[in-house]
Design an enzyme around this catalytic site. Structure first.
Site, PDB file in Angstrom:
ATOM      1  N   SER B  18       0.865  -1.176   0.000  1.00 22.06           N
ATOM      2  CA  SER B  18       0.000   0.000   0.000  1.00 22.06           C
ATOM      3  C   SER B  18       0.906   1.232   0.000  1.00 22.06           C
ATOM      4  CB  SER B  18      -0.927  -0.066   1.218  1.00 22.06           C
ATOM      5  OG  SER B  18      -1.884   0.951   1.164  1.00 22.06           O
ATOM      6  N   HIS B  45      -2.616  -1.261  -3.425  1.00 24.84           N
ATOM      7  CA  HIS B  45      -3.745  -0.350  -3.232  1.00 24.84           C
ATOM      8  C   HIS B  45      -3.497   0.855  -4.131  1.00 24.84           C
ATOM      9  CE1 HIS B  45      -4.417  -1.923   1.119  1.00 24.84           C
ATOM     10  NE2 HIS B  45      -4.765  -2.795   0.201  1.00 24.84           N
ATOM     11  N   ASP B 138      -4.310  -4.498   5.794  1.00 23.28           N
ATOM     12  CA  ASP B 138      -4.535  -5.485   4.738  1.00 23.28           C
ATOM     13  C   ASP B 138      -3.279  -6.351   4.552  1.00 23.28           C
ATOM     14  OD1 ASP B 138      -6.051  -6.690   2.792  1.00 23.28           O
ATOM     15  OD2 ASP B 138      -5.641  -5.196   1.238  1.00 23.28           O
TER      16      ASP B 138
END
Lengths: 269, 194
Positions: B18, B45, B138
Protein backbone atom coordinates in the site's frame (compact mmCIF):
# COMPACT_ATOMS: atom_id res chain seq x y z
CA UNK A 1 -12.75 -21.84 3.87
CA UNK A 2 -15.30 -24.38 2.65
CA UNK A 3 -14.02 -27.36 0.67
CA UNK A 4 -14.31 -27.64 -3.13
CA UNK A 5 -16.47 -30.73 -2.79
CA UNK A 6 -18.83 -28.86 -0.45
CA UNK A 7 -19.23 -26.06 -2.96
CA UNK A 8 -19.95 -28.56 -5.75
CA UNK A 9 -22.55 -30.28 -3.56
CA UNK A 10 -24.24 -26.95 -2.91
CA UNK A 11 -24.25 -26.13 -6.64
CA UNK A 12 -25.85 -29.52 -7.38
CA UNK A 13 -28.43 -29.14 -4.64
CA UNK A 14 -29.44 -25.66 -5.76
CA UNK A 15 -29.90 -26.95 -9.28
CA UNK A 16 -31.85 -30.00 -8.15
CA UNK A 17 -34.13 -28.20 -5.69
CA UNK A 18 -34.56 -24.83 -7.36
CA UNK A 19 -33.42 -25.21 -10.96
CA UNK A 20 -30.87 -22.43 -10.72
CA UNK A 21 -27.54 -23.33 -12.31
CA UNK A 22 -24.36 -21.97 -10.75
CA UNK A 23 -22.37 -24.69 -12.51
CA UNK A 24 -20.78 -22.24 -14.94
CA UNK A 25 -19.92 -19.53 -12.46
CA UNK A 26 -16.25 -18.73 -11.84
CA UNK A 27 -15.34 -20.77 -8.80
CA UNK A 28 -12.94 -18.44 -6.98
CA UNK A 29 -15.46 -15.65 -6.54
CA UNK A 30 -18.42 -17.96 -5.93
CA UNK A 31 -16.53 -19.87 -3.27
CA UNK A 32 -15.59 -16.68 -1.49
CA UNK A 33 -19.20 -15.46 -1.45
CA UNK A 34 -20.65 -18.78 -0.32
CA UNK A 35 -17.99 -19.06 2.35
CA UNK A 36 -18.87 -15.60 3.63
CA UNK A 37 -22.54 -16.49 4.08
CA UNK A 38 -21.66 -19.83 5.63
CA UNK A 39 -19.37 -18.22 8.22
CA UNK A 40 -21.80 -15.37 8.88
CA UNK A 41 -24.65 -17.59 9.98
CA UNK A 42 -22.59 -19.74 12.36
CA UNK A 43 -23.69 -23.16 11.08
CA UNK A 44 -22.36 -26.16 13.01
CA UNK A 45 -21.24 -27.85 9.82
CA UNK A 46 -21.73 -27.67 6.09
CA UNK A 47 -24.45 -30.29 6.13
CA UNK A 48 -26.59 -28.11 8.37
CA UNK A 49 -26.13 -25.26 5.90
CA UNK A 50 -27.06 -27.53 2.98
CA UNK A 51 -30.29 -28.70 4.56
CA UNK A 52 -31.25 -25.11 5.38
CA UNK A 53 -30.79 -24.24 1.71
CA UNK A 54 -32.75 -27.31 0.59
CA UNK A 55 -35.77 -26.97 2.85
CA UNK A 56 -36.10 -23.25 3.46
CA UNK A 57 -36.99 -21.51 0.17
CA UNK A 58 -37.02 -18.13 1.86
CA UNK A 59 -33.48 -18.67 3.11
CA UNK A 60 -32.45 -19.87 -0.34
CA UNK A 61 -33.82 -16.73 -1.93
CA UNK A 62 -31.93 -14.46 0.45
CA UNK A 63 -28.81 -16.49 -0.08
CA UNK A 64 -28.98 -15.98 -3.84
CA UNK A 65 -29.33 -12.25 -3.30
CA UNK A 66 -26.23 -12.34 -1.11
CA UNK A 67 -24.19 -14.50 -3.45
CA UNK A 68 -24.75 -12.40 -6.54
CA UNK A 69 -22.55 -9.33 -6.51
CA UNK A 70 -24.51 -6.09 -6.59
CA UNK A 71 -21.83 -3.48 -6.27
CA UNK A 72 -22.40 -0.65 -8.75
CA UNK A 73 -22.24 3.11 -9.02
CA UNK A 74 -23.47 5.97 -11.19
CA UNK A 75 -21.27 6.84 -14.17
CA UNK A 76 -18.93 4.03 -13.13
CA UNK A 77 -15.69 4.46 -15.13
CA UNK A 78 -16.36 8.03 -16.34
CA UNK A 79 -14.14 7.55 -19.40
CA UNK A 80 -16.52 4.86 -20.60
CA UNK A 81 -19.53 7.17 -20.23
CA UNK A 82 -17.65 9.94 -21.97
CA UNK A 83 -17.15 7.66 -24.96
CA UNK A 84 -20.83 6.74 -24.93
CA UNK A 85 -21.79 10.40 -24.71
CA UNK A 86 -19.44 11.61 -27.43
CA UNK A 87 -19.22 8.68 -29.81
CA UNK A 88 -22.13 6.27 -29.41
CA UNK A 89 -25.14 8.48 -28.77
CA UNK A 90 -24.50 10.70 -31.81
CA UNK A 91 -24.55 7.57 -33.99
CA UNK A 92 -27.81 6.40 -32.47
CA UNK A 93 -29.39 9.83 -32.66
CA UNK A 94 -30.74 9.61 -36.26
CA UNK A 95 -32.80 6.52 -35.42
CA UNK A 96 -36.54 7.06 -35.04
CA UNK A 97 -36.54 4.82 -32.01
CA UNK A 98 -33.65 3.63 -29.78
CA UNK A 99 -33.81 0.36 -27.89
CA UNK A 100 -31.31 -0.31 -25.11
CA UNK A 101 -30.82 -3.35 -22.94
CA UNK A 102 -28.93 -3.08 -19.69
CA UNK A 103 -28.29 -6.71 -18.69
CA UNK A 104 -27.31 -7.29 -15.08
CA UNK A 105 -28.39 -3.79 -14.10
CA UNK A 106 -28.23 -4.45 -10.34
CA UNK A 107 -29.83 -1.60 -8.33
CA UNK A 108 -30.01 0.61 -11.41
CA UNK A 109 -27.35 3.28 -10.85
CA UNK A 110 -25.96 2.81 -14.35
CA UNK A 111 -29.44 2.74 -15.89
CA UNK A 112 -30.19 6.17 -14.41
CA UNK A 113 -26.79 7.35 -15.64
CA UNK A 114 -27.74 6.29 -19.15
CA UNK A 115 -31.14 7.96 -18.89
CA UNK A 116 -29.47 11.22 -17.84
CA UNK A 117 -27.15 11.09 -20.84
CA UNK A 118 -30.01 10.28 -23.23
CA UNK A 119 -31.96 13.17 -21.78
CA UNK A 120 -29.07 15.57 -22.24
CA UNK A 121 -28.62 14.38 -25.82
CA UNK A 122 -32.33 15.02 -26.45
CA UNK A 123 -32.93 11.31 -27.13
CA UNK A 124 -34.68 10.05 -24.03
CA UNK A 125 -38.19 10.69 -25.39
CA UNK A 126 -37.60 8.23 -28.25
CA UNK A 127 -35.64 5.65 -26.27
CA UNK A 128 -36.61 2.64 -24.25
CA UNK A 129 -34.25 0.99 -21.76
CA UNK A 130 -34.87 -2.60 -20.79
CA UNK A 131 -33.08 -3.20 -17.51
CA UNK A 132 -32.78 -6.76 -16.28
CA UNK A 133 -31.18 -8.69 -13.46
CA UNK A 134 -31.61 -12.13 -11.89
CA UNK A 135 -31.99 -10.59 -8.46
CA UNK A 136 -35.55 -9.41 -7.80
CA UNK A 137 -34.58 -7.43 -4.71
CA UNK A 138 -32.19 -5.11 -6.52
CA UNK A 139 -34.75 -4.55 -9.28
CA UNK A 140 -37.18 -3.21 -6.67
CA UNK A 141 -34.56 -0.67 -5.61
CA UNK A 142 -33.85 0.18 -9.24
CA UNK A 143 -37.54 0.85 -9.97
CA UNK A 144 -37.75 3.33 -7.11
CA UNK A 145 -34.70 5.29 -8.27
CA UNK A 146 -33.69 5.96 -4.68
CA UNK A 147 -30.00 5.92 -3.86
CA UNK A 148 -28.02 6.92 -0.75
CA UNK A 149 -27.49 10.67 -0.54
CA UNK A 150 -23.96 10.18 0.82
CA UNK A 151 -22.95 8.78 -2.59
CA UNK A 152 -23.97 11.91 -4.51
CA UNK A 153 -20.67 13.73 -4.09
CA UNK A 154 -18.80 10.89 -5.78
CA UNK A 155 -21.51 10.42 -8.41
CA UNK A 156 -21.55 14.09 -9.32
CA UNK A 157 -17.76 13.95 -9.74
CA UNK A 158 -18.13 10.90 -11.97
CA UNK A 159 -20.85 12.72 -13.88
CA UNK A 160 -18.59 15.70 -14.45
CA UNK A 161 -15.67 13.48 -15.45
CA UNK A 162 -17.94 11.81 -18.00
CA UNK A 163 -18.50 15.18 -19.65
CA UNK A 164 -21.69 16.18 -17.86
CA UNK A 165 -22.15 19.95 -17.70
CA UNK A 166 -25.36 20.38 -15.80
CA UNK A 167 -25.77 20.77 -12.07
CA UNK A 168 -26.04 17.09 -11.11
CA UNK A 169 -28.27 17.83 -8.13
CA UNK A 170 -31.07 18.90 -10.46
CA UNK A 171 -31.69 15.24 -11.27
CA UNK A 172 -32.75 14.25 -7.76
CA UNK A 173 -34.51 15.44 -4.67
CA UNK A 174 -32.55 15.06 -1.43
CA UNK A 175 -34.47 13.99 1.63
CA UNK A 176 -33.48 12.33 4.91
CA UNK A 177 -30.29 10.75 3.63
CA UNK A 178 -31.72 9.59 0.33
CA UNK A 179 -31.63 10.93 -3.20
CA UNK A 180 -34.82 10.28 -5.16
CA UNK A 181 -34.19 10.60 -8.89
CA UNK A 182 -36.71 12.42 -11.06
CA UNK A 183 -39.49 10.17 -12.26
CA UNK A 184 -39.18 11.57 -15.73
CA UNK A 185 -35.88 9.66 -16.03
CA UNK A 186 -37.59 6.38 -15.19
CA UNK A 187 -40.45 6.82 -17.65
CA UNK A 188 -38.54 5.06 -20.40
CA UNK A 189 -37.23 2.22 -18.25
CA UNK A 190 -38.70 -1.26 -18.17
CA UNK A 191 -37.41 -3.48 -15.36
CA UNK A 192 -37.74 -7.23 -15.41
CA UNK A 193 -36.11 -10.35 -14.12
CA UNK A 194 -33.94 -12.13 -16.67
CA UNK A 195 -31.41 -14.89 -16.15
CA UNK A 196 -28.48 -14.81 -18.55
CA UNK A 197 -27.66 -18.43 -17.68
CA UNK A 198 -30.96 -19.87 -18.92
CA UNK A 199 -33.23 -17.25 -20.52
CA UNK A 200 -33.31 -16.35 -24.19
CA UNK A 201 -33.26 -13.28 -26.34
CA UNK A 202 -36.47 -11.23 -26.01
CA UNK A 203 -36.05 -8.34 -28.41
CA UNK A 204 -33.71 -6.62 -30.82
CA UNK A 205 -31.59 -3.78 -29.51
CA UNK A 206 -29.41 -0.97 -30.77
CA UNK A 207 -27.25 -0.85 -27.67
CA UNK A 208 -26.61 -3.59 -25.13
CA UNK A 209 -24.72 -2.91 -21.92
CA UNK A 210 -23.55 -5.68 -19.64
CA UNK A 211 -20.81 -4.39 -17.42
CA UNK A 212 -18.94 -6.50 -14.89
CA UNK A 213 -21.30 -9.45 -15.11
CA UNK A 214 -19.30 -11.78 -17.37
CA UNK A 215 -16.38 -11.78 -14.93
CA UNK A 216 -18.46 -14.07 -12.70
CA UNK A 217 -18.96 -16.63 -15.49
CA UNK A 218 -16.64 -19.28 -16.87
CA UNK A 219 -15.66 -19.25 -20.53
CA UNK A 220 -18.47 -21.56 -21.72
CA UNK A 221 -21.12 -19.42 -20.13
CA UNK A 222 -19.45 -16.26 -21.39
CA UNK A 223 -19.74 -17.68 -24.89
CA UNK A 224 -23.41 -18.42 -24.40
CA UNK A 225 -24.11 -14.92 -23.14
CA UNK A 226 -22.10 -13.17 -25.86
CA UNK A 227 -24.01 -15.20 -28.44
CA UNK A 228 -27.27 -14.25 -26.76
CA UNK A 229 -26.24 -10.61 -27.07
CA UNK A 230 -25.21 -11.15 -30.67
CA UNK A 231 -28.67 -12.55 -31.46
CA UNK A 232 -30.26 -9.61 -29.69
CA UNK A 233 -28.23 -6.90 -31.37
CA UNK A 234 -29.19 -5.21 -34.62
CA UNK A 235 -26.60 -4.78 -37.34
CA UNK A 236 -24.49 -1.70 -36.52
CA UNK A 237 -25.68 -1.94 -32.93
CA UNK A 238 -23.26 -1.52 -30.02
CA UNK A 239 -22.22 -3.88 -27.23
CA UNK A 240 -20.54 -2.54 -24.08
CA UNK A 241 -18.80 -4.61 -21.42
CA UNK A 242 -16.84 -3.85 -18.23
CA UNK A 243 -13.39 -2.29 -18.49
CA UNK A 244 -11.59 -5.62 -17.98
CA UNK A 245 -13.94 -7.82 -19.99
CA UNK A 246 -13.52 -8.95 -23.58
CA UNK A 247 -15.42 -10.71 -26.35
CA UNK A 248 -12.24 -12.10 -27.90
CA UNK A 249 -12.51 -15.55 -26.25
CA UNK A 250 -16.21 -15.84 -27.12
CA UNK A 251 -17.04 -14.81 -30.68
CA UNK A 252 -15.37 -14.21 -34.02
CA UNK A 253 -14.00 -10.71 -33.73
CA UNK A 254 -14.42 -10.16 -37.48
CA UNK A 255 -18.12 -9.64 -36.73
CA UNK A 256 -17.32 -6.80 -34.39
CA UNK A 257 -15.24 -3.66 -34.50
CA UNK A 258 -13.93 -2.32 -31.23
CA UNK A 259 -14.06 1.34 -30.38
CA UNK A 260 -10.50 2.43 -29.83
CA UNK A 261 -9.81 2.37 -26.10
CA UNK A 262 -13.13 1.47 -24.55
CA UNK A 263 -14.81 -1.91 -24.18
CA UNK A 264 -17.45 -1.07 -26.76
CA UNK A 265 -17.89 -3.11 -29.91
CA UNK A 266 -19.98 -2.40 -32.98
CA UNK A 267 -21.62 -5.28 -34.77
CA UNK A 268 -20.56 -4.89 -38.39
CA UNK A 269 -22.09 -8.01 -39.88
CA UNK B 1 19.34 -15.40 4.91
CA UNK B 2 18.35 -19.06 4.86
CA UNK B 3 18.65 -19.69 1.13
CA UNK B 4 17.81 -23.35 1.58
CA UNK B 5 14.23 -22.40 2.41
CA UNK B 6 13.70 -20.93 -1.02
CA UNK B 7 11.07 -22.97 -2.71
CA UNK B 8 12.43 -24.84 -5.73
CA UNK B 9 9.01 -25.40 -7.28
CA UNK B 10 7.61 -21.93 -6.92
CA UNK B 11 4.98 -21.06 -9.52
CA UNK B 12 3.91 -17.66 -8.33
CA UNK B 13 5.47 -14.83 -6.35
CA UNK B 14 2.75 -12.46 -5.21
CA UNK B 15 3.56 -9.02 -3.85
CA UNK B 16 1.15 -6.88 -1.83
CA UNK B 17 1.62 -3.30 -0.80
CA UNK B 18 0.00 0.00 0.00
CA UNK B 19 1.35 3.47 0.79
CA UNK B 20 5.11 3.57 0.17
CA UNK B 21 5.22 0.24 -1.60
CA UNK B 22 5.65 1.74 -5.04
CA UNK B 23 8.87 3.27 -3.78
CA UNK B 24 10.09 -0.16 -2.72
CA UNK B 25 9.12 -1.64 -6.07
CA UNK B 26 10.92 1.11 -7.91
CA UNK B 27 14.11 -0.02 -6.18
CA UNK B 28 13.49 -3.70 -6.88
CA UNK B 29 12.06 -3.83 -10.41
CA UNK B 30 14.83 -2.05 -12.35
CA UNK B 31 17.26 -4.73 -11.17
CA UNK B 32 15.04 -7.55 -12.26
CA UNK B 33 15.66 -8.81 -15.80
CA UNK B 34 14.12 -12.23 -16.04
CA UNK B 35 11.93 -14.45 -13.86
CA UNK B 36 13.01 -18.05 -13.24
CA UNK B 37 9.95 -19.98 -14.39
CA UNK B 38 7.46 -18.29 -12.11
CA UNK B 39 4.94 -15.50 -12.54
CA UNK B 40 5.17 -12.30 -10.53
CA UNK B 41 1.84 -10.79 -9.49
CA UNK B 42 1.65 -7.33 -7.93
CA UNK B 43 -1.39 -6.24 -5.92
CA UNK B 44 -1.19 -2.63 -4.79
CA UNK B 45 -3.75 -0.35 -3.23
CA UNK B 46 -4.33 2.40 -5.75
CA UNK B 47 -6.72 5.17 -6.46
CA UNK B 48 -9.78 4.02 -8.36
CA UNK B 49 -9.21 6.48 -11.16
CA UNK B 50 -5.51 6.10 -12.03
CA UNK B 51 -6.43 3.56 -14.63
CA UNK B 52 -3.31 2.63 -16.57
CA UNK B 53 -0.60 4.66 -14.95
CA UNK B 54 0.63 2.01 -12.50
CA UNK B 55 1.07 -0.60 -15.25
CA UNK B 56 2.78 1.94 -17.44
CA UNK B 57 5.09 3.00 -14.67
CA UNK B 58 6.03 -0.59 -13.92
CA UNK B 59 6.56 -1.34 -17.61
CA UNK B 60 9.07 1.47 -17.86
CA UNK B 61 10.94 0.27 -14.80
CA UNK B 62 11.59 -3.37 -15.63
CA UNK B 63 12.86 -5.62 -18.37
CA UNK B 64 10.43 -8.33 -17.33
CA UNK B 65 7.46 -8.42 -19.74
CA UNK B 66 4.37 -6.88 -18.12
CA UNK B 67 0.88 -8.16 -18.89
CA UNK B 68 -2.29 -6.18 -18.34
CA UNK B 69 -4.79 -8.36 -16.53
CA UNK B 70 -8.16 -8.88 -18.15
CA UNK B 71 -10.79 -11.30 -16.93
CA UNK B 72 -9.70 -14.98 -17.25
CA UNK B 73 -6.15 -13.99 -18.15
CA UNK B 74 -3.87 -17.05 -18.19
CA UNK B 75 -1.05 -16.89 -15.67
CA UNK B 76 2.18 -17.59 -17.58
CA UNK B 77 5.63 -18.06 -15.99
CA UNK B 78 8.10 -15.34 -16.84
CA UNK B 79 5.54 -12.54 -16.88
CA UNK B 80 4.73 -9.78 -14.46
CA UNK B 81 1.05 -9.03 -13.77
CA UNK B 82 -0.47 -6.00 -12.08
CA UNK B 83 -3.88 -6.18 -10.39
CA UNK B 84 -6.19 -3.62 -12.02
CA UNK B 85 -7.77 -0.86 -9.96
CA UNK B 86 -11.28 -1.29 -8.63
CA UNK B 87 -11.38 -5.10 -8.90
CA UNK B 88 -10.42 -7.88 -6.54
CA UNK B 89 -7.96 -10.24 -8.20
CA UNK B 90 -8.68 -13.96 -7.77
CA UNK B 91 -7.00 -17.15 -8.93
CA UNK B 92 -8.81 -20.01 -10.66
CA UNK B 93 -7.92 -23.63 -11.17
CA UNK B 94 -6.29 -24.12 -14.57
CA UNK B 95 -3.84 -21.23 -14.15
CA UNK B 96 -6.10 -18.31 -14.94
CA UNK B 97 -7.06 -15.20 -13.02
CA UNK B 98 -10.52 -13.76 -12.56
CA UNK B 99 -11.82 -10.44 -11.35
CA UNK B 100 -14.53 -9.51 -8.89
CA UNK B 101 -16.13 -6.14 -8.11
CA UNK B 102 -17.66 -7.14 -4.77
CA UNK B 103 -17.42 -4.97 -1.66
CA UNK B 104 -14.11 -3.48 -0.62
CA UNK B 105 -12.16 -5.46 1.97
CA UNK B 106 -10.02 -3.50 4.44
CA UNK B 107 -11.30 -0.39 2.65
CA UNK B 108 -9.54 -1.65 -0.45
CA UNK B 109 -10.29 -3.05 -3.88
CA UNK B 110 -8.06 -4.77 -4.84
CA UNK B 111 -7.61 -6.14 -1.37
CA UNK B 112 -4.31 -7.88 -0.64
CA UNK B 113 -5.98 -10.34 1.74
CA UNK B 114 -8.45 -11.40 -0.94
CA UNK B 115 -5.74 -12.08 -3.53
CA UNK B 116 -3.40 -13.75 -1.03
CA UNK B 117 -6.14 -16.08 0.25
CA UNK B 118 -7.24 -16.97 -3.26
CA UNK B 119 -3.65 -17.61 -4.40
CA UNK B 120 -3.01 -19.81 -1.33
CA UNK B 121 -6.00 -21.91 -2.24
CA UNK B 122 -4.75 -22.61 -5.77
CA UNK B 123 -0.97 -22.58 -5.36
CA UNK B 124 -0.44 -23.88 -1.79
CA UNK B 125 3.23 -24.61 -1.21
CA UNK B 126 4.31 -23.37 -4.63
CA UNK B 127 3.58 -19.80 -3.61
CA UNK B 128 5.81 -17.07 -2.23
CA UNK B 129 4.17 -13.92 -0.83
CA UNK B 130 5.87 -10.62 -0.08
CA UNK B 131 4.17 -7.87 1.91
CA UNK B 132 5.58 -4.37 1.49
CA UNK B 133 5.13 -0.95 3.02
CA UNK B 134 1.67 0.38 3.89
CA UNK B 135 -0.45 2.11 6.48
CA UNK B 136 -3.31 -0.35 6.54
CA UNK B 137 -3.80 -3.81 8.09
CA UNK B 138 -4.53 -5.49 4.74
CA UNK B 139 -2.34 -8.50 3.90
CA UNK B 140 -1.85 -9.98 7.36
CA UNK B 141 -4.75 -12.45 7.20
CA UNK B 142 -3.72 -13.45 3.71
CA UNK B 143 -0.16 -14.16 4.84
CA UNK B 144 -1.51 -16.45 7.57
CA UNK B 145 -3.54 -18.38 5.02
CA UNK B 146 -0.56 -18.71 2.68
CA UNK B 147 1.65 -19.98 5.47
CA UNK B 148 -0.96 -22.51 6.57
CA UNK B 149 -1.17 -23.75 3.00
CA UNK B 150 2.61 -24.31 2.94
CA UNK B 151 3.72 -21.18 1.11
CA UNK B 152 6.63 -18.94 2.06
CA UNK B 153 5.85 -15.52 3.52
CA UNK B 154 8.16 -12.53 3.49
CA UNK B 155 7.60 -9.15 5.09
CA UNK B 156 9.49 -6.00 4.24
CA UNK B 157 11.69 -4.91 7.12
CA UNK B 158 9.65 -2.10 8.72
CA UNK B 159 12.84 -0.06 9.08
CA UNK B 160 13.24 -0.02 5.30
CA UNK B 161 9.55 0.74 4.67
CA UNK B 162 8.22 4.24 4.07
CA UNK B 163 5.10 3.26 6.00
CA UNK B 164 5.98 0.60 8.58
CA UNK B 165 2.43 -0.05 9.84
CA UNK B 166 1.52 -2.80 7.40
CA UNK B 167 4.75 -4.81 7.80
CA UNK B 168 4.64 -4.31 11.58
CA UNK B 169 1.08 -5.54 11.74
CA UNK B 170 2.05 -8.65 9.77
CA UNK B 171 5.09 -9.31 11.95
CA UNK B 172 2.99 -8.98 15.09
CA UNK B 173 0.33 -11.46 13.93
CA UNK B 174 2.26 -13.97 11.84
CA UNK B 175 5.64 -15.68 11.87
CA UNK B 176 7.26 -14.55 8.61
CA UNK B 177 9.82 -16.86 7.06
CA UNK B 178 11.91 -13.81 6.25
CA UNK B 179 11.95 -10.13 7.16
CA UNK B 180 13.95 -8.40 4.43
CA UNK B 181 14.90 -4.94 3.21
CA UNK B 182 14.36 -4.04 -0.44
CA UNK B 183 17.84 -5.14 -1.46
CA UNK B 184 17.36 -8.53 0.15
CA UNK B 185 13.90 -8.88 -1.36
CA UNK B 186 15.44 -8.37 -4.80
CA UNK B 187 18.08 -11.03 -4.09
CA UNK B 188 15.38 -13.36 -2.89
CA UNK B 189 13.26 -12.94 -6.03
CA UNK B 190 16.31 -13.53 -8.22
CA UNK B 191 17.15 -16.70 -6.30
CA UNK B 192 13.64 -18.22 -6.52
CA UNK B 193 13.80 -21.53 -8.48
CA UNK B 194 17.44 -20.95 -9.37
Amino acid sequence: MIEDIELETLINDIYEYYGFDFGSYSRASLKRRVNRIYQLEGFKNFYEFLSKVRYDPEYYKNMIDEITVNVTEMFRDPAFYKAVRNEILPQLAPKPFIRLWHAGCSSGEEVYSMAIMLKEAGLLHKSIIYATDINSKVLETAKKGIFPLRMMKEYSENYRDSGGQEDFSKYYIANYGIAKFNEELAEKMVFSQHNLVSDNSFNEFDFILCRNVLIYFDNDLQKRVINLFDESLSILGFLALGTKETIKYSISTTKYKQLEKEKIWRKIK
Amino acid sequence: MAEDKINPKCKVVIVGGSAGSLNALMQILPELYVLNAFALVIVLHRRGTDDMTLEELIKIKTEVPVKIIEDKEPLVPGFLYVAPSNYHLLFEKGETMSLDTSEKVNYSRPSIDVSFESAAEIYGDSLVAILLSGSNADGTEGLKTIQNAGGIIIVQDPQSADMPFMPNNAIRHTTPDFILNTDEILKFIISVNS
